[in-house]
Design a protein around this motif. Structure first.
Motif, PDB file in Angstrom:
ATOM      1  N   LEU A 284     -30.471 -45.113 -50.582  1.00  0.00           N
ATOM      2  CA  LEU A 284     -31.712 -45.716 -50.113  1.00  0.00           C
ATOM      3  C   LEU A 284     -31.890 -45.439 -48.630  1.00  0.00           C
ATOM      4  N   ARG A 285     -32.994 -44.827 -48.297  1.00  0.00           N
ATOM      5  CA  ARG A 285     -33.278 -44.424 -46.918  1.00  0.00           C
ATOM      6  C   ARG A 285     -34.590 -45.043 -46.458  1.00  0.00           C
ATOM      7  N   THR A 286     -34.756 -45.095 -45.143  1.00  0.00           N
ATOM      8  CA  THR A 286     -36.022 -45.582 -44.605  1.00  0.00           C
ATOM      9  C   THR A 286     -37.083 -44.500 -44.751  1.00  0.00           C
ATOM     10  N   GLY A 287     -38.325 -44.922 -44.761  1.00  0.00           N
ATOM     11  CA  GLY A 287     -39.429 -43.980 -44.871  1.00  0.00           C
ATOM     12  C   GLY A 287     -40.483 -44.494 -45.824  1.00  0.00           C
ATOM     13  N   VAL A 288     -41.450 -43.644 -46.102  1.00  0.00           N
ATOM     14  CA  VAL A 288     -42.570 -44.005 -46.970  1.00  0.00           C
ATOM     15  C   VAL A 288     -42.615 -43.048 -48.147  1.00  0.00           C
ATOM     16  N   ARG A 289     -42.789 -43.604 -49.331  1.00  0.00           N
ATOM     17  CA  ARG A 289     -42.977 -42.810 -50.539  1.00  0.00           C
ATOM     18  C   ARG A 289     -44.193 -43.365 -51.261  1.00  0.00           C
ATOM     19  N   SER A 290     -44.847 -42.520 -52.028  1.00  0.00           N
ATOM     20  CA  SER A 290     -45.999 -42.989 -52.793  1.00  0.00           C
ATOM     21  C   SER A 290     -46.090 -42.221 -54.095  1.00  0.00           C
ATOM     22  N   GLY A 291     -46.895 -42.743 -54.991  1.00  0.00           N
ATOM     23  CA  GLY A 291     -47.059 -42.085 -56.274  1.00  0.00           C
ATOM     24  C   GLY A 291     -48.051 -42.837 -57.145  1.00  0.00           C
ATOM     25  N   THR A 292     -48.064 -42.486 -58.413  1.00  0.00           N
ATOM     26  CA  THR A 292     -48.947 -43.123 -59.386  1.00  0.00           C
ATOM     27  C   THR A 292     -48.119 -43.481 -60.606  1.00  0.00           C
ATOM     28  N   MET A 293     -48.338 -44.675 -61.126  1.00  0.00           N
ATOM     29  CA  MET A 293     -47.658 -45.118 -62.342  1.00  0.00           C
ATOM     30  C   MET A 293     -48.666 -45.911 -63.174  1.00  0.00           C
ATOM     31  N   ASN A 294     -48.756 -45.596 -64.438  1.00  0.00           N
ATOM     32  CA  ASN A 294     -49.708 -46.265 -65.337  1.00  0.00           C
ATOM     33  C   ASN A 294     -51.135 -46.251 -64.773  1.00  0.00           C
ATOM     34  N   GLY A 295     -51.476 -45.183 -64.083  1.00  0.00           N
ATOM     35  CA  GLY A 295     -52.817 -45.048 -63.532  1.00  0.00           C
ATOM     36  C   GLY A 295     -53.062 -45.828 -62.250  1.00  0.00           C
ATOM     37  N   LEU A 296     -52.030 -46.462 -61.695  1.00  0.00           N
ATOM     38  CA  LEU A 296     -52.176 -47.239 -60.466  1.00  0.00           C
ATOM     39  C   LEU A 296     -51.435 -46.563 -59.325  1.00  0.00           C
ATOM     40  N   ARG A 297     -52.080 -46.499 -58.162  1.00  0.00           N
ATOM     41  CA  ARG A 297     -51.432 -45.910 -56.980  1.00  0.00           C
ATOM     42  C   ARG A 297     -50.503 -46.937 -56.338  1.00  0.00           C
ATOM     43  N   TRP A 298     -49.321 -46.463 -55.926  1.00  0.00           N
ATOM     44  CA  TRP A 298     -48.381 -47.338 -55.244  1.00  0.00           C
ATOM     45  C   TRP A 298     -47.847 -46.667 -53.986  1.00  0.00           C
ATOM     46  N   MET A 299     -47.358 -47.472 -53.065  1.00  0.00           N
ATOM     47  CA  MET A 299     -46.729 -46.972 -51.850  1.00  0.00           C
ATOM     48  C   MET A 299     -45.530 -47.865 -51.554  1.00  0.00           C
ATOM     49  N   ALA A 300     -44.386 -47.227 -51.285  1.00  0.00           N
ATOM     50  CA  ALA A 300     -43.158 -47.944 -50.954  1.00  0.00           C
ATOM     51  C   ALA A 300     -42.764 -47.605 -49.517  1.00  0.00           C
ATOM     52  N   GLU A 301     -42.667 -48.628 -48.683  1.00  0.00           N
ATOM     53  CA  GLU A 301     -42.251 -48.456 -47.297  1.00  0.00           C
ATOM     54  C   GLU A 301     -40.879 -49.096 -47.133  1.00  0.00           C
ATOM     55  N   SER A 302     -39.937 -48.339 -46.603  1.00  0.00           N
ATOM     56  CA  SER A 302     -38.592 -48.850 -46.353  1.00  0.00           C
ATOM     57  C   SER A 302     -38.287 -48.684 -44.869  1.00  0.00           C
ATOM     58  N   ARG A 303     -37.775 -49.762 -44.253  1.00  0.00           N
ATOM     59  CA  ARG A 303     -37.435 -49.715 -42.827  1.00  0.00           C
ATOM     60  C   ARG A 303     -36.268 -50.658 -42.586  1.00  0.00           C
ATOM     61  N   PRO A 304     -35.549 -50.467 -41.464  1.00  0.00           N
ATOM     62  CA  PRO A 304     -34.475 -51.424 -41.147  1.00  0.00           C
ATOM     63  C   PRO A 304     -35.058 -52.828 -41.041  1.00  0.00           C
ATOM     64  N   TYR A 305     -34.356 -53.797 -41.586  1.00  0.00           N
ATOM     65  CA  TYR A 305     -34.843 -55.176 -41.599  1.00  0.00           C
ATOM     66  C   TYR A 305     -34.980 -55.731 -40.186  1.00  0.00           C
ATOM     67  N   LEU A 306     -34.018 -55.439 -39.343  1.00  0.00           N
ATOM     68  CA  LEU A 306     -34.043 -55.893 -37.955  1.00  0.00           C
ATOM     69  C   LEU A 306     -34.082 -54.695 -37.031  1.00  0.00           C
ATOM     70  N   GLU A 307     -34.849 -54.787 -35.979  1.00  0.00           N
ATOM     71  CA  GLU A 307     -34.971 -53.673 -35.033  1.00  0.00           C
ATOM     72  C   GLU A 307     -33.624 -53.278 -34.444  1.00  0.00           C
ATOM     73  N   ARG A 308     -32.761 -54.252 -34.173  1.00  0.00           N
ATOM     74  CA  ARG A 308     -31.477 -53.914 -33.548  1.00  0.00           C
ATOM     75  C   ARG A 308     -30.563 -53.144 -34.501  1.00  0.00           C
ATOM     76  N   GLN A 309     -30.885 -53.140 -35.777  1.00  0.00           N
ATOM     77  CA  GLN A 309     -30.077 -52.391 -36.732  1.00  0.00           C
ATOM     78  C   GLN A 309     -30.305 -50.896 -36.612  1.00  0.00           C
ATOM     79  N   LYS A 310     -31.386 -50.475 -35.968  1.00  0.00           N
ATOM     80  CA  LYS A 310     -31.650 -49.044 -35.836  1.00  0.00           C
ATOM     81  C   LYS A 310     -30.514 -48.339 -35.113  1.00  0.00           C
ATOM     82  N   ALA A 311     -29.996 -48.950 -34.063  1.00  0.00           N
ATOM     83  CA  ALA A 311     -28.894 -48.336 -33.322  1.00  0.00           C
ATOM     84  C   ALA A 311     -27.637 -48.283 -34.185  1.00  0.00           C
ATOM     85  N   ASP A 312     -27.360 -49.361 -34.923  1.00  0.00           N
ATOM     86  CA  ASP A 312     -26.191 -49.391 -35.807  1.00  0.00           C
ATOM     87  C   ASP A 312     -26.338 -48.378 -36.942  1.00  0.00           C
ATOM     88  N   ALA A 313     -27.557 -48.184 -37.399  1.00  0.00           N
ATOM     89  CA  ALA A 313     -27.796 -47.282 -38.532  1.00  0.00           C
ATOM     90  C   ALA A 313     -27.516 -45.839 -38.155  1.00  0.00           C
TER      91      ALA A 313
END
Length: 120
Positions: free
Chosen positions: A58-87
């Motif tokens: 599982l990585r951060t970023g944006v993904r999108s697609g279509t399922m059952n005729g509906l458009r979806w978008m998945a956004e993943s990001r570090p939960y806390l800003e300070r985790q970016k340095a640790d990541a």
């Protein structure tokens, strides 16, 4: 015994009620269709979230697609800003996932969750 005036009033009231019935049925049907659209969008959001959470890399970023005729978008990001340095060190981090599914024009269902993953 009923008078002619009472009969006319009763018929007028009955006619008024009968004329409202089709509008009530149409309004109920529209409400049911909105609920069905929302439930379908929630099912799609749950399915996309399930796939995203099972992703071992599982990585951060944006993904999108279509399922059952509906458009979806998945956004993943570090939960806390300070985790970016640790990541950046490659250590696992807590990832916030936000799934958006357009149920119908102007109505979006949003599902949010947390998962453990990598940030890059």
């Amino acid at each position: 015994m009923t008078s002619l005036l009472e009969m006319i009033v009763a018929v007028a009231i009955l006619a008024g009620l009968v004329s409202l019935a089709p509008r009530a049925v149409a309004s109920s049907r529209a409400g049911i269709e909105r609920i069905e659209d929302t439930v379908q969008a929630q099912i799609v959001a749950e399915a996309v979230l399930s796939v995203r959470q099972r992703d071992a890399a599982l990585r951060t970023g944006v993904r999108s697609g279509t399922m059952n005729g509906l458009r979806w978008m998945a956004e993943s990001r570090p939960y806390l800003e300070r985790q970016k340095a640790d990541a950046d060190s490659g250590a696992p981090t807590l990832i916030a996932i936000r799934i958006s599914v357009e149920a119908r024009p102007g109505h979006v269902v949003v599902l949010e969750a947390l998962a453990v993953g990598a940030s890059q």
